[in-house]
Design an enzyme around this catalytic site. Structure first.
Site, short mmCIF file in Angstrom:
data_model
loop_
_atom_site.label_atom_id
_atom_site.label_comp_id
_atom_site.label_asym_id
_atom_site.label_seq_id
_atom_site.Cartn_x
_atom_site.Cartn_y
_atom_site.Cartn_z
N LYS A 122 0.66 4.55 6.86
CA LYS A 122 0.21 5.38 5.74
C LYS A 122 0.87 6.76 5.85
CE LYS A 122 -2.93 2.22 4.65
NZ LYS A 122 -2.80 1.36 3.45
N SER A 135 0.80 -1.22 0.00
CA SER A 135 0.00 0.00 0.00
C SER A 135 0.84 1.28 0.00
CB SER A 135 -0.95 0.01 1.20
OG SER A 135 -0.24 0.17 2.41
#
Length: 250
Positions: free
Chosen positions: A106, A45
């Site tokens: 993230k 990701s």
């Protein structure tokens, strides 16, 4: 006839061992709680910034301390001690709001009060498109049949710059509603935009409270190719990504 004595550990020997082991455990616990904690990257990701098989240190002191700074996350207190807010563009590890047993990593995109939206694959912050520049395609050298992936350099309003991937045109998260970041919360996104479950998916991630942030990713201290085990020392000559060792995370 006398029986042979059975050997028994001396109390002094046990005490000597404890005098070594207990302080070592306390030092390790203090280091992991107050300073740095190691993490392994399990997904794509955050590609190309972080790769599957990267091992990195996360600084605990950067944003202060919450219950999630402590191993096993005991509910000793709420909120954050010595709190300092993350900056836009920081790469952070946080506990998933819907399941605080899971760690996610993230990039901080939205700050409290921001309006975030994706329009035709372009990130907008408070109604303005983020500056971005098309650069050379990304090609994964570890794939047997590598494909060329569209790559962009994005620059956030505070000047933080990084590269992001666009796997497909018109992906399901390329066009979104406007997200209004609540007070005390942050909006997180992965750099691999079409292969990241992040704050754009409200039921699964959503807005992340400051309390849930564990720390900031600082440096890659080890890295092995996807599918290889870090414990397989005999394979290191061809599985370790030597060029990634001691790379700062930005």
């Amino acid at each position: 006839m006398s029986q042979p004595d059975t050997a028994k550990p001396k109390k002094g020997a046990i005490r000597d061992v404890l005098e070594v082991v207990v302080p070592a455990l306390l030092i390790a616990l203090t280091f992991q709680t107050l300073l740095f904690q190691p993490f392994r990257i399990p997904s794509e990701s955050m590609k190309p910034t972080l790769l599957v098989g990267d091992y990195l240190f996360v600084s605990k002191y950067r944003y202060g301390y919450s219950r999630y700074s402590i191993p096993l996350s005991p509910p000793l207190f709420s909120g954050r001690l010595f709190a300092a807010p993350p900056e836009r563009g920081d790469v952070v590890v946080f506990r998933l709001p819907v399941d605080d047993s899971e760690d996610y990593i993230k990039r901080v995109i939205g700050l409290p009060g921001d309006r975030i939206q994706m329009r035709a694959g372009v990130l907008h912050i408070n109604g303005e498109p983020v500056k971005r520049e098309r650069i050379e395609d990304y090609v994964d050298p570890e794939q047997q049949d590598p494909i060329r992936i569209e790559r962009w350099r994005e620059t956030l309003p505070n000047g933080v710059s990084y590269t992001a991937l666009n796997l497909v045109e018109g992906g399901p998260l390329d066009d979104t509603p406007v997200y209004r970041v609540p007070a005390g919360h942050y909006f997180m996104m992965g750099d691999n935009r079409d292969d990241s479950t992040d704050s754009r998916v409200l039921p699964e991630v959503g807005y992340v409270p400051l309390e849930n942030i564990v720390g900031r990713a600082e440096i890659i201290f080890f890295s092995v190719r996807a599918g290889a085990g870090a414990w397989q020392v005999w394979r290191w000559p061809w599985t370790v990504r030597w060029h990634r060792l001691f790379t700062l995370v930005r």
